[in-house]
Scaffold this active site. Structure first.
Site, PDB file in Angstrom:
ATOM      1  N   LYS A  33       0.844  -1.197   0.000  1.00 47.01           N
ATOM      2  CA  LYS A  33       0.000   0.000   0.000  1.00 47.01           C
ATOM      3  C   LYS A  33       0.877   1.244   0.000  1.00 47.01           C
ATOM      4  O   LYS A  33       2.086   1.164   0.208  1.00 47.01           O
ATOM      5  CB  LYS A  33      -0.933  -0.024   1.206  1.00 47.01           C
ATOM      6  N   TYR A 242      17.660  29.528   7.666  1.00 47.09           N
ATOM      7  CA  TYR A 242      16.566  30.285   8.264  1.00 47.09           C
ATOM      8  C   TYR A 242      16.699  30.324   9.787  1.00 47.09           C
ATOM      9  O   TYR A 242      16.994  29.315  10.422  1.00 47.09           O
ATOM     10  CB  TYR A 242      15.225  29.658   7.917  1.00 47.09           C
TER      11      TYR A 242
END
Length: 341
Positions: A33, A242
């Site tokens: 899956k 950042y």
């Protein structure tokens, strides 16, 4: 040209499948899956079919349709069962067998496809999907059932009392339904030993290099690599990225690589990540941004354009960061070139 790549070791994938199948001593239905846990379900199925796997588990009929025919004498188990709107796909995919989860699904499937086999999921304590044990007899009367499934909630936590309780409940179900096959164990359940094997097991995470239980043995399958976009020299006291969250304690050489949280690396992983240039570790510095990540390559002989390998040890990263091994795999984006070897 892809600036990101996943090197996928098919021999490790096949060896992991063989380990779980042999540990259980019964046939194993491979969970493929989420597009083969992010790697690419079609290639996973082809690799495991060559290893002797003949049952593959997906979540929905949409996933079954995307996967296509899994191979000679093979079946695709649809774990979410038979839902409204699934009849056209079910009719087009005769090799897809739903694992029915509710009495309403049983009635709908029996009405749409009388006489067609299905599987059943029974809840034994997870309280997620599955019929109540008291609904099983009516379901068996309505649909030709091949396999009765249940799912372990805490098998990856050694000693958890719910695992023993679920085993006890499933044994009672198996004794009451001797004419069908029975399946309980996922990867972690298989590691608990033969008492959990019954007639079929459903390995998932362990196939792809995860360690679902201390007793499980799995070889690494996935190796991410990213390309250096730029190299720069910085002085002690200068920051990177950042928020200026990392400051160089000494003069350093910083590589900016084409990899970020858009590619499946959660920012929470940053402090626990490192690249390798040959045998030289190159720790990640600063925050992960959307498309870029920085590493200290002061001690490595690298050039702009080189690929660096990311240390992607699933159990170690999961334990350090709190991000589950499953998430680490399925979050890998489609921007990686997947190279099967």
């Amino acid at each position: 040209m892809f600036p990101l790549r996943l090197l996928i070791d098919t021999s490790a994938l096949a060896a992991n499948y063989a380990w779980f199948r042999n540990r259980a001593g019964v046939p194993a239905a491979a969970a493929v899956k989420a597009d083969g846990y992010g790697l690419g379900a079609a290639r996973v199925v082809a690799t495991l079919h060559a290893e002797g796997c003949r049952a593959f588990a997906v979540s929905t009929f949409a996933e079954a349709a995307a996967l296509g025919f899994p191979g000679e004498e093979s079946v695709t188990l649809v774990l979410h069962g038979f839902m409204e709107g699934d009849a056209p796909a079910a009719a087009a995919l005769p090799w897809a067998r739903p694992v029915l989860n509710t009495a309403a699904q049983v009635r709908a499937f029996a009405s749409a496809f009388p006489g067609r086999p299905a599987d059943l999921m029974v809840d034994t304590g997870m309280n997620r999907l599955g019929l109540a044990p008291g609904e099983v007899a009516a379901a068996l009367a309505a649909v030709p059932v091949q396999t009765l499934h249940s799912h372990l909630a805490a098998a990856d936590e050694p000693g958890h009392p719910l695992t023993a309780l679920q085993l006890q409940r499933f044994r009672a179900l198996a004794a009451a339904t001797p004419d069908v096959a029975h399946a309980l164990a996922n990867s972690a359940g298989i590691a608990h030993g033969p008492a959990f094997a019954f007639d079929l097991v459903r390995p998932g995470l362990g196939l792809y290099g995860g360690q679902p239980h201390p007793a499980a043995s799995a070889r690494p399958v996935v190796q991410p690599e990213a390309r250096i976009v730029q190299l720069r020299a910085i002085e002690a006291g200068e920051s990177v990225g950042y928020g200026a969250t990392w400051t160089a304690p000494r003069p350093a050489r910083i590589a900016t690589l084409n990899l970020g949280y858009a590619d499946g690396l959660a920012r929470a992983l940053g402090p626990h990540l490192a690249f390798r240039a040959g045998d030289r570790p190159c720790p990640v510095v600063g925050r992960i941004s959307m498309d870029l990540i920085a590493a200290d390559v002061s001690d490595a002989d690298v050039r702009e354009g080189d690929f660096l390998a990311l240390d992607f040890n699933l159990p170690r990263l999961s334990a350090a960061s709190g991000v589950s091994q499953y998430e680490l795999l399925v979050m890998l984006s489609r921007r990686y070139e997947r190279i099967w070897r």
